[in-house]
Design a protein around this motif. Structure first.
Motif, PDB file in Angstrom:
ATOM      1  N   TRP A 128       0.846  -1.165   0.008  1.00 51.95           N
ATOM      2  CA  TRP A 128      -0.068   0.050   0.157  1.00 51.95           C
ATOM      3  C   TRP A 128       1.030   1.196   0.139  1.00 51.95           C
ATOM      4  CZ3 TRP A 128      -5.081  -0.135  -0.849  1.00 51.95           C
ATOM      5  CH2 TRP A 128      -5.774  -1.463  -0.673  1.00 51.95           C
ATOM      6  N   GLY A 129       1.850   1.206   1.028  1.00 54.06           N
ATOM      7  CA  GLY A 129       2.855   2.373   0.989  1.00 54.06           C
ATOM      8  C   GLY A 129       3.371   2.759  -0.457  1.00 54.06           C
ATOM      9  N   GLU A 130       3.970   1.696  -0.889  1.00 49.22           N
ATOM     10  CA  GLU A 130       4.518   1.961  -2.355  1.00 49.22           C
ATOM     11  C   GLU A 130       3.625   2.321  -3.374  1.00 49.22           C
ATOM     12  OE1 GLU A 130       7.947  -1.771  -1.405  1.00 49.22           O
ATOM     13  OE2 GLU A 130       7.435  -1.257  -3.610  1.00 49.22           O
ATOM     14  N   ALA A 131       2.600   1.568  -3.460  1.00 52.72           N
ATOM     15  CA  ALA A 131       1.626   2.237  -4.289  1.00 52.72           C
ATOM     16  C   ALA A 131       1.103   3.612  -3.864  1.00 52.72           C
ATOM     17  CB  ALA A 131       0.149   1.193  -4.148  1.00 52.72           C
ATOM     18  N   PHE A 184      -9.528   5.324  -3.797  1.00 52.63           N
ATOM     19  CA  PHE A 184     -10.189   4.385  -3.190  1.00 52.63           C
ATOM     20  C   PHE A 184      -9.388   3.071  -2.803  1.00 52.63           C
ATOM     21  CE2 PHE A 184     -14.928   5.484  -3.432  1.00 52.63           C
ATOM     22  CZ  PHE A 184     -14.905   6.358  -4.400  1.00 52.63           C
ATOM     23  N   CYS A 185      -9.234   2.860  -1.623  1.00 53.23           N
ATOM     24  CA  CYS A 185      -8.353   1.805  -0.946  1.00 53.23           C
ATOM     25  C   CYS A 185      -9.094   0.460  -0.844  1.00 53.23           C
ATOM     26  CB  CYS A 185      -7.575   2.267   0.058  1.00 53.23           C
ATOM     27  SG  CYS A 185      -6.586   3.508  -0.227  1.00 53.23           S
ATOM     28  N   CYS A 186      -9.473  -0.397  -1.699  1.00 52.30           N
ATOM     29  CA  CYS A 186     -10.300  -1.678  -1.536  1.00 52.30           C
ATOM     30  C   CYS A 186      -9.559  -2.719  -0.936  1.00 52.30           C
ATOM     31  CB  CYS A 186     -10.735  -1.804  -2.946  1.00 52.30           C
ATOM     32  SG  CYS A 186     -11.417  -0.740  -3.671  1.00 52.30           S
ATOM     33  N   GLY A 187      -9.918  -2.895   0.269  1.00 48.90           N
ATOM     34  CA  GLY A 187      -9.140  -4.062   1.333  1.00 48.90           C
ATOM     35  C   GLY A 187      -9.931  -5.403   0.825  1.00 48.90           C
ATOM     36  N   ARG A 238      -1.886   0.770  10.254  1.00 48.55           N
ATOM     37  CA  ARG A 238      -0.855   1.645   9.812  1.00 48.55           C
ATOM     38  C   ARG A 238      -0.920   2.367   8.527  1.00 48.55           C
ATOM     39  NH1 ARG A 238       3.924  -1.950  11.580  1.00 48.55           N
ATOM     40  NH2 ARG A 238       2.636  -3.395  10.672  1.00 48.55           N
ATOM     41  N   VAL A 239      -1.667   1.677   7.691  1.00 44.47           N
ATOM     42  CA  VAL A 239      -1.814   2.213   6.090  1.00 44.47           C
ATOM     43  C   VAL A 239      -2.623   3.308   6.332  1.00 44.47           C
ATOM     44  CG1 VAL A 239      -2.907   1.692   3.970  1.00 44.47           C
ATOM     45  CG2 VAL A 239      -1.468  -0.124   5.183  1.00 44.47           C
TER      46      VAL A 239
END
Ligand SMILES: N#Cc1c(-c2ccc3ccn(Cc4cccnc4)c3c2)n[nH]c1N
Length: 239
Positions: free
Chosen positions: A66-69, A110-113, A121-122
């Motif tokens: 997620w961080g790199e994205a 949108f961050c789709c888990g 932490r994300v």
């Protein structure tokens, strides 16, 4: 408005190309970019999940991809004008007023888990950089955030100025400010008689005052029957 979708199932968002949102994209009203979170993994299996710290069932999405994205898609600078949405069962119920607020955003990510969810932490990191919304569609369980992202997209984009051919129709919809927080009244069209069922006579009377009164009464009746929770809100026309 630029819309980005981060997901391990980016194909979910292909449907946006065939919908009205796709038409908005063609008209340049919105830009749609779907991304595969696995593109920011570095192992052979393109791993995005791991076991939960502290034990428990299921798997949790690792923070690293997620961080790199984020770094590549959004950047490494803080910018409160970027709205990052995390659909989650624990989120704040998403409402029409939230959709209206987001309809003026220039950038929504949108961050789709999936699995049991995303390492917290994300979300904390995103909050330190951008404007974060943890939202829920409703009190039922989905398998991931993609369906919620699609629903929120439709609710938001249809409110973007220039999207709806007849913006006046928005004011009469359920949950819109113009409806006093009431549910929309029943709708009818031709034929006047259908399978022994007739359009209410008042709607054929041509008497605008009576029609308006009937529609309001129906909105109040339906709201009291189906959404008593709305009847106590300050915005509702019922007290
Ligand atoms: N918005 C929204 C939602 C979700 C939802 C959103 C994102 C994710 C990421 C994973 N799951 C599965 C999962 C299942 C059970 C517990 N925790 C997580 C998600 C469910 N479920 N229901 C809503 N209204």
């Amino acid at each position: 408005m630029r819309l980005d979708y981060l997901s391990i199932f980016p194909a979910y968002f292909d449907v946006l190309d065939i919908s009205l949102v796709g038409k908005a994209a063609i008209n340049g009203l919105v830009e749609i970019h779907a991304h595969d979170l696995r593109d920011w993994t570095h192992d052979r299996h393109r791993t995005v999940d791991d076991t939960p710290c502290g034990g428990g069932a299921g798997m949790v999405m690792k923070p690293d991809p997620w961080g790199e994205a984020f770094d590549e898609i959004i950047g490494t600078e803080s910018d409160p004008s970027v709205h990052v949405i995390f659909p989650a069962p624990s989120g704040t119920p998403f409402t029409q007023s939230a959709a209206a607020e987001l309809s003026s955003a220039q950038r929504i990510v949108f961050c789709c888990g999936r699995y049991e969810g995303i390492d917290h932490r994300v979300i904390d990191y995103a909050r330190s950089m951008w404007t974060v919304h943890e939202v829920s569609l409703g009190d039922y369980v989905l398998n991931g955030g993609e369906v919620a992202a699609l629903a929120i997209t439709e609710a938001v984009v249809r409110l973007v100025p220039g999207f709806m051919g007849n913006p006046e129709s928005l004011a009469e919809e359920s949950f819109s400010a113009g409806q006093d927080g009431l549910l929309e009244y029943p709708l009818f069209t031709r034929p006047v008689s259908w399978r022994g069922l007739d359009v209410p006579e008042v709607l054929m009377s041509g008497h605008h005052g009576r029609i308006a009164s009937w529609r309001r009464d129906e909105s109040v009746r339906l709201t009291r029957e189906r959404r008593p929770d709305l009847t106590d809100s300050d915005s509702s026309g019922i007290h």
